[in-house]
Every structure is written in C-alpha cells, then in structure tokens.
Design a protein around this motif. Structure first.
Motif, mmCIF file in Angstrom:
data_model
loop_
_atom_site.group_PDB
_atom_site.id
_atom_site.type_symbol
_atom_site.label_atom_id
_atom_site.label_comp_id
_atom_site.label_asym_id
_atom_site.label_seq_id
_atom_site.Cartn_x
_atom_site.Cartn_y
_atom_site.Cartn_z
ATOM 1 N N THR A 146 -11.964 1.081 4.728
ATOM 2 C CA THR A 146 -11.651 -0.025 3.820
ATOM 3 C C THR A 146 -10.333 -0.698 4.205
ATOM 4 O OG1 THR A 146 -12.823 1.091 2.044
ATOM 5 C CG2 THR A 146 -11.283 -0.646 1.403
ATOM 6 N N GLY A 147 -9.364 0.099 4.631
ATOM 7 C CA GLY A 147 -8.064 -0.444 5.022
ATOM 8 C C GLY A 147 -7.948 -0.587 6.520
ATOM 9 N N GLU A 153 0.876 -1.169 0.000
ATOM 10 C CA GLU A 153 0.000 0.000 0.000
ATOM 11 C C GLU A 153 0.908 1.211 0.000
ATOM 12 O OE1 GLU A 153 -3.647 1.962 2.604
ATOM 13 O OE2 GLU A 153 -2.929 -0.057 3.037
ATOM 14 N N ASP A 170 -0.295 7.294 -3.396
ATOM 15 C CA ASP A 170 -1.715 7.453 -3.704
ATOM 16 C C ASP A 170 -2.401 8.464 -2.802
ATOM 17 O OD1 ASP A 170 -1.516 5.592 -5.673
ATOM 18 O OD2 ASP A 170 -2.129 3.922 -4.415
ATOM 19 N N LYS A 176 -9.135 3.980 1.714
ATOM 20 C CA LYS A 176 -7.970 3.140 1.992
ATOM 21 C C LYS A 176 -7.853 2.943 3.498
ATOM 22 C CE LYS A 176 -4.946 3.680 -2.005
ATOM 23 N NZ LYS A 176 -4.734 2.244 -2.194
ATOM 24 N N SER A 177 -7.052 3.754 4.157
ATOM 25 C CA SER A 177 -6.888 3.668 5.599
ATOM 26 C C SER A 177 -7.305 4.975 6.240
ATOM 27 C CB SER A 177 -5.431 3.350 5.952
ATOM 28 O OG SER A 177 -5.069 2.073 5.491
#
Length: 474
Positions: free
Chosen positions: A370-371, A306, A310, A342-343
């Motif tokens: 989600t992360g 990851e 991004d 993501k996180s």
C-alpha cells in the motif's frame, strides 16, 4: 547648569589688566550636584571667570580642580559619568567637560516603552556612539521581553532640549541570543537592536527578532518548545521563523501539531501573513507541515506524515533494526495475494542515536504494498548494497527505493523489476536530507527483465534491460 554658564563676568571684576590664578586657589564645590543628573555634554564649557584682561593659570590641577561625577538613576540600570577639569581658555578660566559616558544595563524585563533616563536640559545634548555602553551581563541565559518594532528610551528629553547623536564611530548595537532546550527540541531567539536618535530622544530600536526551532527526532503531538512569559505583545512576521530537525522525525502523524511558541503570561501574538510550509525528514521520508498562528501560539500543524508509532516490532513486512546485530542479511517477502498495509522495508533503523549502516538486505514483492517498497531505510546511516525485487503480478502504490537515507549515502543498491505495476517513482538511492546537511547517492543499478509500469526513474548509474528469450530483430 549647562554649556556656556558664567559664574563671574567682567562686570563683576572690572579687571582689564593681568590676572594670575594658581590652581591651588581654585576649588570646585560639588556638594550641590550630588545625586543629580548633570545637563552637560562632552566639549561643553562652564565659564568660572570671564575676563576683559589677560589671564595666567598656573600650577597643576588636583582633585579640587577636577570634576568626576557619577549619576545613577533610581533603578540602578543607567549610569552617567561626567569628567572635566579647570583650564585657561584664552583669557577666561573655564571648566572643560572632557567626557560623558552613558551605561545602560539591559534586563530580561526591559520592555517596549521603558525609559532609562529623563533629561531636563533645555539646551543641546551631544552624545557620541563611542560613549554609549549597552551592558548585557544580566541577559546571560535569559529571554529578552522585546519584540520586533519595540522602542526602549535610553535618554528621553521631556523639555525643549535637543539631541545631537553622532554614530560616526560605528553603530551601537544589541545582538542577543537565547537558547531554550527541551526534550521536544531547541528554540533559539536572536534579538537585534540599534541605538539611534528618534527626534530629540536617544532610543534602542528593535529591528529584528528571529526564531529558530530545531525539533528533536522524538518530538510528539502537543509538545512545546518555547514559552514567552511576559505580558507585552509579540510581533512575528513571515521570514522571522525557521524550522528544522536534528534528525529524522519518528512520532508525528498527520493532523497532529507541535507548539513552537506559546504566550503564557498575557499580551497578544501578532503574526501577519505568517503561514509557511516546511518539509522535514521523517523516518519514512518527508513530513510536511504548516507554520501558522493559532490564537496566542505559533504552531507546526502536520499535514502529511507516516509515523513509526503505528509499527511495532512484530510488523510482518518491516524488519526494525535496533542495533548492528541485525542490520544486514534481512529478507522480507510480500507473497502473492498478500497486502502490506503501509510500507514494506527489509531493514528500518529505528534508533538513530548511534548511526547504523544498513547493507545487504533484500525485499521481494509478489503481492501488494500500500505504501512504499524499500530495501533499507536509515536516517543518519549509510544504506549500501541493498536489493528490491518487484515480480510479475505485484503492485506498489508508493515509490520504490533500493536504499533510502536522510544524511548518509545510498550507494550500490539494486532494483530489479521483473514485471508488475508501480504507481510511484523508482529510485536506486533516495536521499531526503535534514536541514543543513546533505546525503549522497551513487553506484546504484536498475535491472528490468519484464513488462512493467512505473513512474519516473531516478538516481541510477547503471541500467540493464533484458530482452525476453526468443526476441528477434524485426
């Protein structure tokens, strides 16, 4: 001329009486051996006068009675120095060879099969390990053009001569280290070789070449750490390669690759059963990759990662800490009905060139992450007294950690679960550890106040479970 050669025999003189020779009356004419490789070894004798009578040798040897001969091959990378002097040996007058020294100058271009010296001695050549020198002065800062399994011929017998090599004084070895540093990281190549007898030849056998790659935190897709610019084949086996990092990796993503080694000037990369899986620390946690051969290159193929690339500075659910001015007191909330793609991290140390301690940051999750959900995420810095709160109705697909670091300490962090669903594990402190270093975790607290589901629970020192109001014993 070789060991035991006789210049004058008893038949030549017919003298059975006493012979007296003064050193000043003896001359060794060395003109005939200029530029020639002498077929002599330490301890050899050349009989100048072999006598049936008695011999008295008087006086002190000067230059005329001493041998001090140096032979250098045409490429100036091998030198043989032979010393000796005239002496009485019983009733014979001899030239005793006191020493033969061999010096071999290794160069970056010394390759498999190269021959330094060729001997035409049909007798026995005796060499002690103590008399062999491997001159590595030309190798300083240079990469050797040698691979595991290569053989360099120091002295090759092209005739029926034999070799007696004595290494009782200790093995003569080559231990050479080359280091290449780039923005992508550092490649270190360590070459080990040993001087040995191989049949009647004296050789340098390369029995190991180790490659150690240290990735820089900023290494990127398609970066190269080392180029091999020689035409010979390169053999690499499983166990010859190690890969680590000098810090948390920031930019690599799944499906990307790093060229650890490229052959660019010809020759083949021979890598049998080389594939190996490595786990490396990333800014978001472990990055997994496979070390494997692809054509004439050795690569790290990233299979799981990851990436920080991004995420920009305005990312809604992550506070990026660039320096110590915003390393504490950050509060991030994932609201009910919201999704962190993501996180979600209340404090993420982006620049680890200066160790940043992250403390007193709070992440609250009411919606979906989600992360992973982390109070504070650092690489080399400490993460202390941070807090993650998971409320009823929340969902975290990844793991939950009060504080997360690679090389620092994760102490005094709190995770409070008021409900919700956590598909991953729950950590008070999560320590990934870069290669060669170890972080630590202690003093973390878990508070559970409501019904929730989660994976495993780890790295807590204190567990507090609060019963709902009105709960009574059965």
């Amino acid at each position: 001329m070789k060991n035991g050669y006789i210049f004058i025999t008893p038949a030549d003189t017919g003298n059975t009486g006493a012979t007296t020779i003064d050193a000043t009356d003896v001359t060794l004419d060395k003109a005939g051996i200029d530029g020639k490789f002498l077929s002599l070894s330490k301890g050899d004798k050349i009989y100048l006068l072999q006598n049936d009578g008695t011999l008295t040798y008087t006086g002190t040897n000067g230059d005329g009675q001493k041998l001090d001969h140096t032979y250098t091959n045409g490429t100036n990378d091998a030198t043989v120095t032979t010393t000796g002097e005239v002496a009485a040996d019983g009733n014979d007058l001899v030239l005793k060879i006191g020493g033969v020294k061999y010096n071999f100058v290794l160069a970056p271009t010394t390759t498999d099969g190269y021959t330094f010296l060729t001997s035409t001695n049909t007798g026995e050549t005796k060499i002690d390990a103590a008399d062999v020198t491997l001159d590595e002065s030309s190798l300083s800062g240079k990469l050797l053009s040698l691979s595991k399994g290569d053989t360099v011929y120091l002295l090759k017998n092209d005739t029926t001569g034999t070799l007696a090599y004595n290494d009782a004084s200790g093995a003569k070895e080559l231990n050479h280290t080359y280091e290449n540093s780039t923005d992508a990281g550092t490649a270190t190549v360590t070459t080990h070789a040993k001087v040995e007898a191989s049949g009647n030849d004296l050789v340098l056998n390369v029995d190991g070449v180790k490659y150690a790659f240290t990735l820089a935190p900023t290494v990127e897709n398609n970066n190269t750490l080392l180029e091999l610019k020689y035409t010979g084949d390169t053999t690499i086996s499983k166990g010859d390669v190690t890969v680590k990092t000098s810090g948390c990796l920031r930019n690599l993503k799944e499906g990307e690759k790093v060229y650890l080694l490229k052959k660019t000037e010809g020759g083949k990369l021979i890598a049998t059963d080389i594939t190996d899986t490595v786990n490396l620390p990333g800014i978001f946690g472990t990055i997994t990759g496979n070390v494997e051969a692809e054509g004439n290159a050795l690569v790290l193929n990233v299979t799981k990662a990851e990436s920080l690339t991004d995420i920009d500075d305005s990312y809604k659910y992550i506070v990026i800490v660039k320096d110590a001015t915003n390393n504490t007191g950050n509060e991030v909330t994932v609201g009910a009905g919201e999704t962190a793609g993501k996180s979600a991290i209340a404090a993420l140390a982006k620049d680890e060139t200066v160790t940043t301690e992250l403390t007193g940051n709070t992440l609250t999750v009411n919606g979906t992450v989600t992360g992973r959900a982390v109070g504070a995420n650092s690489c080399t810095g400490d993460v202390t007294n941070n807090h993650v709160i998971i409320n009823a109705g929340a969902t975290v697909n990844g793991f939950v950690a009060g504080g997360m670091t690679a090389d620092g300490v994760a102490d005094g962090n709190i995770v409070t679960i008021n409900g919700g669903t956590i598909n991953g594990d729950v950590y008070g402190g999560y320590v990934t550890g870069t290669s060669g270093t170890t972080g630590s975790t202690s003093g973390n607290t878990l508070n559970v106040t409501g019904a929730a589901t989660a994976g495993n629970i780890a790295n807590f020192d204190t567990y507090n479970f609060y019963l709902p109001a009105g709960t009574s014993a059965g």
